[in-house]
Design an enzyme around this catalytic site. Structure first.
Site, PDB file in Angstrom:
ATOM      1  CB  THR A 183      -0.885   0.065   1.260  1.00 12.25           C
ATOM      2  OG1 THR A 183      -0.033  -0.063   2.401  1.00 12.25           O
ATOM      3  CG2 THR A 183      -1.924  -1.033   1.269  1.00 12.25           C
ATOM      4  CE  LYS A 184       2.759   2.510   4.788  1.00  7.60           C
ATOM      5  NZ  LYS A 184       2.740   1.317   5.531  1.00  7.60           N
ATOM      6  CB  THR A 185       4.908   6.224  -1.896  1.00  6.96           C
ATOM      7  OG1 THR A 185       3.878   6.954  -1.218  1.00  6.96           O
ATOM      8  CG2 THR A 185       5.341   6.998  -3.135  1.00  6.96           C
TER       9      THR A 185
END
Ligand SMILES: *Cc1c(COP(=O)(O)O)cnc(C)c1O
Length: 369
Positions: A183-185
């Site tokens: 879910t992270k950048t």
């Protein structure tokens, strides 16, 4: 029926596929660390820190860093009540005591005045978590840390691309941690990074991260302390190398999405999005909207409205002190209150205009009804 709008999803191109394939084909035996070392070097250089250690998760990186600082039973670590469990779980596993303070109204990060008031002779660290891309007030926290002889550490899992007076999130404290969860950048599927410019801490953490094996120890299979096993694999690191080559594009995409939400919601009275005060950059990991009490818009109403519209929105973090394993902290009024009237908005990298308009329409609908 229109398509469901996802909350997050990674941006994976042919570059990530090519690197992962190459690692799966050749990254074994003598070459089994090639992409790991390359990812660590590239990440440290991107951030401007002297050292980086790739880990299996941000939680693991935090555990290693806290252990490297010698934090354990009897020690206190101050952090914001508003946080994901991952930031505090390693503190608990190491037997130390988390001290949960309230947040600021605008940044949703820990309140420096409350941090200072919470310092005791047992305080070993101030854990600055840059929430949803917003920067903690690092000038004040570093000053408090220096005056009291307490380490300031940064959980920058949500702040890749964020800056404080030109300095990247995660590069200012005794150490910083990052997450590459899906879910992270920037993602490697699961993964994390420990960064520091403190050579002695780096050496201690390197040993802890390698099952307690000291490179200066001549005997094979001879750990000198009980360490940990929180390593990243080479194939995951290969994906990370590709993502890092694209980091400017990835962060710019996130920032474009947040800016577009600002535009779309700008006509509404009483909606606040992620802060970006003068002198900071918000990496915009997670566009989040907080609704003023006068709007009457609550977490519960938001969740129902988004669900009905087929949009995957998420609740603002519950105060840790409302979870069953912590003592209640009713005095942390902002942490409790803001969570009850806020929502995380979808923000996957290639989200298009039409999808953002659909999200904004749900918010606008709540203002009408
Ligand atoms: C995502 C996140 C973590 C956990 O990261 P993992 O890689 O899943 O361990 C920790 N801290 C913060 C602030 C996060 O957002």
């Amino acid at each position: 029926m229109t398509d469901r709008i996802a909350y997050t999803k990674p941006s994976i191109t042919e570059l990530e596929v090519a690197y992962a394939t190459e690692a799966a084909r050749t990254g074994w035996g003598a070459r089994c660390y090639d992409y790991i070392f390359r990812f660590e070097r590239a990440f440290a250089s991107h951030l401007g820190t002297a050292h980086a250690i790739a880990t299996s998760s941000c939680t693991g990186a935090m555990h290693l860093g806290l252990a490297g600082l010698g934090i354990g039973p009897g020690d206190e670590v101050i952090l914001a009540d508003t946080n994901w469990i991952a930031s505090v779980a390693p503190v608990l596993h190491l037997g130390a005591t988390p001290v949960l303070v309230d947040i600021l109204e605008d940044s949703w990060c820990l309140d420096p005045a409350q941090v200072e008031a919470a310092i005791t002779p047992r305080t070993k660290a101030i854990l600055a978590v840059h929430l949803y891309g917003s920067m903690c007030d690092m000038d004040r926290l570093l000053d408090i840390g220096a005056r009291h002889g307490v380490a300031v550490i940064e959980d920058a899992a949500e702040a890749l691309g964020s800056e404080w007076r030109g300095r990247p999130a995660g590069s200012m404290g005794a150490f910083g941690t990052f997450s590459f969860h899906g879910t992270k950048t920037v993602t490697t599927g699961e993964g994390g990074m420990f960064v520091t410019s403190d050579r002695a801490l780096f050496e201690r953490v390197s040993i802890l991260a390698n099952h307690g094996r000291d490179p200066a120890e001549p005997r094979q299979f001879f750990p000198t302390v009980t360490g940990y096993k929180f390593k990243m694999g080479n194939v995951a690191a290969a994906i990370g190398c590709a993502q890092l080559e694209r980091i400017d594009e990835l962060v710019a995409g996130k920032r474009r999405i947040l800016a577009r939400y600002r535009d779309l919601l700008s006509g509404l009275e009483g909606v606040t999005l992620n802060a970006e005060p003068e002198g900071t950059v918000n990496g915009a990991w997670m566009p989040t909207a907080v609704f003023a009490p006068e709007t009457g818009i609550t977490r519960e109403r938001l969740m129902v409205a988004f669900e009905q519209a087929g949009i995957d929105a998420r609740v603002f973090f519950w105060p840790l002190s409302e979870l069953p394993m912590f003592e209640a902290r009713p005095e942390n009024t902002r942490a409790r209150d803001i969570a009850g009237r806020a929502i995380n908005l979808p923000s996957y990298h290639d989200m298009d205009e039409a999808a953002q308009v659909r999200v904004a329409a749900v918010v606008k609908g709540l203002f009408k009804g």
